[in-house]
Design a protein around this motif. Structure first.
Motif, PDB file in Angstrom:
ATOM      1  N   ILE A  11       0.840  -1.192   0.000  1.00 11.85           N
ATOM      2  CA  ILE A  11       0.000   0.000   0.000  1.00 11.85           C
ATOM      3  C   ILE A  11       0.877   1.245   0.000  1.00 11.85           C
ATOM      4  N   THR A  12       0.764   2.046  -1.046  1.00 10.81           N
ATOM      5  CA  THR A  12       1.520   3.294  -1.156  1.00 10.81           C
ATOM      6  C   THR A  12       0.613   4.462  -0.808  1.00 10.81           C
ATOM      7  N   VAL A  13       1.058   5.295   0.131  1.00 11.50           N
ATOM      8  CA  VAL A  13       0.223   6.397   0.610  1.00 11.50           C
ATOM      9  C   VAL A  13       0.979   7.721   0.566  1.00 11.50           C
ATOM     10  N   SER A  14       0.227   8.797   0.477  1.00  5.74           N
ATOM     11  CA  SER A  14       0.811  10.131   0.622  1.00  5.74           C
ATOM     12  C   SER A  14       1.224  10.323   2.070  1.00  5.74           C
ATOM     13  N   ARG A  15       2.274  11.082   2.300  1.00  3.14           N
ATOM     14  CA  ARG A  15       2.726  11.318   3.679  1.00  3.14           C
ATOM     15  C   ARG A  15       1.667  12.050   4.494  1.00  3.14           C
ATOM     16  N   VAL A 102     -11.728  -2.634   1.824  1.00  7.49           N
ATOM     17  CA  VAL A 102     -11.160  -1.439   2.446  1.00  7.49           C
ATOM     18  C   VAL A 102      -9.668  -1.705   2.615  1.00  7.49           C
ATOM     19  N   ASP A 103      -8.859  -0.685   2.422  1.00  3.17           N
ATOM     20  CA  ASP A 103      -7.409  -0.890   2.427  1.00  3.17           C
ATOM     21  C   ASP A 103      -6.877  -1.308   3.793  1.00  3.17           C
ATOM     22  N   ILE A 104      -7.315  -0.608   4.829  1.00  2.00           N
ATOM     23  CA  ILE A 104      -6.779  -0.841   6.177  1.00  2.00           C
ATOM     24  C   ILE A 104      -7.935  -0.876   7.168  1.00  2.00           C
ATOM     25  N   PHE A 105      -7.944  -1.875   8.045  1.00  4.52           N
ATOM     26  CA  PHE A 105      -8.973  -1.948   9.084  1.00  4.52           C
ATOM     27  C   PHE A 105      -8.275  -2.295  10.400  1.00  4.52           C
ATOM     28  N   GLY A 133      -9.548 -10.941   0.651  1.00  4.66           N
ATOM     29  CA  GLY A 133      -9.440  -9.717  -0.127  1.00  4.66           C
ATOM     30  C   GLY A 133     -10.399  -8.624   0.283  1.00  4.66           C
ATOM     31  N   LEU A 134     -11.075  -8.796   1.423  1.00  2.55           N
ATOM     32  CA  LEU A 134     -11.987  -7.768   1.919  1.00  2.55           C
ATOM     33  C   LEU A 134     -11.221  -6.631   2.580  1.00  2.55           C
ATOM     34  N   VAL A 135     -10.021  -6.939   3.049  1.00  2.00           N
ATOM     35  CA  VAL A 135      -9.132  -5.976   3.712  1.00  2.00           C
ATOM     36  C   VAL A 135      -7.724  -6.217   3.182  1.00  2.00           C
TER      37      VAL A 135
END
Length: 314
Positions: A11-15, A102-105, A133-135
């Motif tokens: 998972i790549t995220v903005s700072r 959802v990406d993160i739970f 693959g739900l999370v």
């Protein structure tokens, strides 16, 4: 805007992460169109990461905001302690976001290994949900040094969301140095870490530049969730997290903004907010809830249990 991978995940995220608590019903209470508009403004400026929680009531804002942004990364949290309760929370999240995953739970507000073990049935459910693959990633949020250290050593967890700021405001079992050491350990263990409360719930707004400089220099901290309620705040934070000097007139304008917890006169002193507050900032005095602003984190969680809707962050 700068982007990084969260730990060992893909998972790549903005700072800069848009913290949605401040726009929702527990705080400013914007209507969906206005709240979604703010999130969309941040998205258009390169912020691809949003943090929320079931308790925040912000799923409708995010659903509306991410139309046209299919790669936006969303993190949410739940207090659910059992498998069936966690399943209910996760499916509510997916339904209200209008997404298949959802990406993160995260387990919300964990304190230590003991509280995590007390929620282990929920963890086991999230592991299975991740396999389906739900999370994409699971973990905890915490205000505790002990919570970070415990989660760092649990192989099932991918992500840790700790409270950290230069003054240590809100850290429940130590100071800023203790939390920094715990974050460094968690990063060494391969966990993806994104922080919260870098302005101490608003207490550090008068020294926001130095508070932001501190948080941006923390090794191992991939991103930081920052609550934003206005276009001006978004503009400042995007500049700061992009390594661009913010306009000084804007800085001075934002430094003048102060926030506080307001209790309406019609409070009947039921005490539910006092029980909910983990900071020890509320007490019943003369039949009404009173707040100690030196202890208050301005999280607004107390408002979620008030039966008369008389508590707000303003």
């Amino acid at each position: 805007m700068q982007y990084k991978k969260l730990g060992n995940t893909e998972i790549t995220v903005s700072r800069l992460c848009f913290g949605t608590l401040t726009i929702g019903p527990l705080q400013r209470g914007l209507d969906v169109e206005a709240g979604a508009g703010l999130i969309r403004q941040a998205l258009e400026l390169g912020v691809n990461f949003m943090d929320t929680a079931e308790i925040y009531g912000c799923y409708p804002y995010i659903k509306e905001a991410i139309r046209g942004f299919p790669d936006a990364v969303v993190a949410s949290k739940s207090y659910a302690p059992t498998g069936p309760e966690m399943q209910k929370s996760l499916y509510k999240c997916l339904k209200e976001l209008g997404r298949d995953y959802v990406d993160i739970f995260l387990l919300h507000e964990q304190e230590s290994l003991f509280t995590i073990k007390g929620h282990w049935e929920a963890v086991e459910y999230l592991v299975k949900a991740r396999e389906k693959g739900l999370v994409r990633a699971i973990g905890i949020s915490t205000h505790y040094v002990a919570g970070v250290r415990a989660a760092a050593s649990i192989p099932e967890f991918d992500i840790i969301h700790p409270l950290i700021n230069r003054s240590g405001i809100g850290i429940a079992d130590g100071g800023a140095r203790d939390m920094l050491d715990a974050i460094a350990f968690a990063a060494m263990m391969g966990k993806g870490i994104y922080g919260m409360k870098c302005l101490g719930g608003g207490h550090l707004i008068p020294e926001m530049d130095s508070a932001m400089d501190f948080i941006l220099a923390v090794p191992g901290l991939t991103a930081v969730a920052v609550g934003m309620q206005s276009p001006e705040e978004i503009k400042y934070n995007v500049s700061k997290f992009s390594g661009i000097m913010p306009d000084q007139k804007l800085v001075e304008q934002l430094k003048g903004k102060k926030r506080r917890l307001h209790v309406e006169d019609y409070c009947r002193g039921c005490g539910q907010c006092v029980e909910r507050c983990t900071a020890g900032a509320l007490a019943i005095v003369d039949g009404r809830a009173r707040v100690n602003m030196e202890l208050c984190r301005l999280c607004g969680y107390c408002a979620s249990v008030c039966p008369d809707f008389c508590i707000k962050v303003i």
